[in-house]
Design an enzyme around this catalytic site. Sequence first.
Site, PDB file in Angstrom:
ATOM      1  N   GLU A  44     -10.798   4.766   4.090  1.00 32.09           N
ATOM      2  CA  GLU A  44     -10.833   5.675   2.940  1.00 32.09           C
ATOM      3  C   GLU A  44     -12.249   5.876   2.393  1.00 32.09           C
ATOM      4  OE1 GLU A  44      -8.218   7.296   2.190  1.00 32.09           O
ATOM      5  OE2 GLU A  44      -6.854   6.172   3.467  1.00 32.09           O
ATOM      6  N   TYR A  82       0.852  -1.188   0.000  1.00 35.13           N
ATOM      7  CA  TYR A  82       0.000   0.000   0.000  1.00 35.13           C
ATOM      8  C   TYR A  82       0.887   1.237   0.000  1.00 35.13           C
ATOM      9  CZ  TYR A  82      -2.591   3.769   2.381  1.00 35.13           C
ATOM     10  OH  TYR A  82      -3.115   4.978   2.740  1.00 35.13           O
ATOM     11  N   TYR A 124       0.496   8.475   1.086  1.00 35.77           N
ATOM     12  CA  TYR A 124       1.081   9.786   0.795  1.00 35.77           C
ATOM     13  C   TYR A 124       0.507  10.885   1.691  1.00 35.77           C
ATOM     14  CZ  TYR A 124      -3.305   9.890  -1.811  1.00 35.77           C
ATOM     15  OH  TYR A 124      -4.631   9.793  -2.159  1.00 35.77           O
TER      16      TYR A 124
END
Length: 226
Positions: A126, A47, A50
């Site tokens: 997410e 994964y 950022y």
Amino acid sequence: MSCTNLFISLMLLAAGFNLLCSAVPLPSEVSNMDNSTDHKNGSTFLYFAYGSNLLKERLQLKNPSATIHCVAKLKDYKLVFGNHKGVASQRWQGGVATIEQSSGDEVWGVVWRMNMSDLESLDRQENVKMGTYSPMEVSVSTNDQDLHCRTYIMNSCVYAPPSPQYLQVIVMGAEQNGLPEDYQEKLKSIETNKYEGHLPVMDELKKAVKKHNERTQEIVPEDLPS
């Protein structure tokens, strides 16, 4: 408590354990990605983080299997901040990170190796089912190899500056994992929305860092804010 004091306390706690280092794949497809899974049994995946998940303690709040694999960069993309359909993040009280294609730019991040058992949790973090982010496969590069990783990109992004607290977590993660100095400076220069309210997620992070230090018998600063 000011954002600055909280940031300093978290940095003092985190300083003792700095680490070394498009098709949307379905969970069943992730185990078949070249270089992105444990080739022995397909039990893990890579994964690329950022944003706030640069910080180990942030990612491991809900994904305990995450371990650092390496630092890498994503070419021809840039880091931006915004909100899905313009609705501000309730968790972070401001814009959150996403990436968008931009020729000649690059985004630095951390490649984490995670158990497949944490894939659903990561998708949930997410807000994939709600349509906030979509998973995607990207090719990131290190000094000597390219890696295929899962990452996430925001849908219907409306640009908005991040809160100071959210940016602090990203900066801490970048420092913790040794992202390039010039990239760290670029992160620090990002304008925020100057939000000064209380964020419960920051309390969670403080507790996670403190718990780690207690496990490793590190000294916790006496001036840790309540």
